[in-house]
Design an enzyme around this catalytic site. Structure first.
Site, PDB file in Angstrom:
ATOM      1  N   GLU A 275      31.176  26.789  53.289  1.00  0.00           N
ATOM      2  CA  GLU A 275      29.738  26.344  53.692  1.00  0.00           C
ATOM      3  C   GLU A 275      29.066  24.903  53.321  1.00  0.00           C
ATOM      4  OE1 GLU A 275      28.286  27.884  55.830  1.00  0.00           O
ATOM      5  OE2 GLU A 275      29.307  29.906  55.622  1.00  0.00           O
TER       6      GLU A 275
HETATM    7  N1  PCA Z   1      27.037  30.834  57.562  1.00  0.00           N
HETATM    8  C1  PCA Z   1      26.142  31.424  56.470  1.00  0.00           C
HETATM    9  C2  PCA Z   1      24.875  30.333  56.592  1.00  0.00           C
HETATM   10  C3  PCA Z   1      24.932  30.077  57.992  1.00  0.00           C
HETATM   11  C4  PCA Z   1      26.265  30.256  58.528  1.00  0.00           C
HETATM   12  O1  PCA Z   1      26.727  30.184  59.767  1.00  0.00           O
HETATM   13  C5  PCA Z   1      25.858  32.720  56.985  1.00  0.00           C
HETATM   14  O2  PCA Z   1      26.147  33.453  57.882  1.00  0.00           O
HETATM   15  O3  PCA Z   1      24.699  33.231  56.203  1.00  0.00           O
END
Ligand code: PCA
Length: 155
Positions: free
Chosen positions: A82
Site C-alpha cells: 500500500e
Molecule cells: N487497499 C486498501 C486501501 C485502499 C486499497 O485499495 C484497502 O482495501 O483497504
C-alpha cells in the site's frame, strides 16, 4: 495478530483480494463486516482508479468494509504493497461491526462489543482536487462509475 479494516481493493471480490489469501504474504483471517464509526471522504483517484479514504473525519460517509485478523508478516506485506507511509498511512480507527462472520467461534474470537479498533490505510497525502470527486460509502471496482482499478501488473 492485528485487526485490520479494508474498504478498497483488498476486500473479497475486489482486484487485490488474492494478495490477502496468498499464504506467501502471511496470514489473514476474515472476521466480519463493518463500517467506520466516523464519516470520511472515500474517492477513486489517479489514472489507475485507486480508492483513497482521505483522513478527514466528519466529511463524507460511514465507509463499509471487511475486518480481518492478520499476522505480522501480512501486516508488513500490506504496508509495503500500500506504499505506507507515503501513499497511505496506517492508523487506528474505530469500526462498527455489522456482521461477525468469521469461522472462529471461540470466546476470544467472538466480538464482545459492537465496535472494534482496527488498522486502516487512509491518507493525508491527497491532492486538493480529490475533494471535488464524488464521495462513496462503499467501494466496488466494478461499479457503475466505470472507474475499474488498473492492476499494478498492467501499469
Ligand atoms: N487497499 C486498501 C486501501 C485502499 C486499497 O485499495 C484497502 O482495501 O483497504
Amino acid at each position: 495478530m492485528h485487526n485490520i479494516f479494508v474498504y478498497g481493493t483488498l476486500k473479497n471480490g475486489q482486484p487485490n483480494y488474492h494478495r490477502m489469501t496468498d499464504p506467501k504474504n502471511g496470514k489473514a483471517i476474515f472476521k466480519g463486516t463493518g463500517r467506520t464509526m466516523e464519516k470520511y471522504p472515500l474517492v477513486i483517484a489517479q489514472k489507475e482508479n485507486i480508492p483513497f479514504l482521505m483522513n478527514i473525519p466528519g466529511t463524507g460517509h460511514h465507509i463499509a468494509g471487511e475486518i480481518y485478523s492478520v499476522d505480522e508478516q501480512m501486516l508488513q506485506f500490506l504496508d509495503e504493497f500500500e506504499g505506507c507511509p507515503d501513499m497511505y498511512q496506517r492508523t487506528i480507527k474505530r469500526i462498527e461491526i455489522l456482521e461477525w462472520g468469521g469461522k472462529d467461534n471461540s470466546p476470544e474470537g467472538r466480538a464482545a462489543a459492537n465496535t472494534i479498533e482496527c488498522f486502516v490505510y487512509s491518507t493525508t497525502s491527497y491532492q486538493p482536487e480529490w475533494l471535488n470527486l464524488p464521495y462513496l460509502n462503499s467501494y466496488d471496482s466494478y461499479g457503475t462509475h466505470g472507474l475499474c482499478y488498473i492492476d499494478r501488473e498492467d501499469r
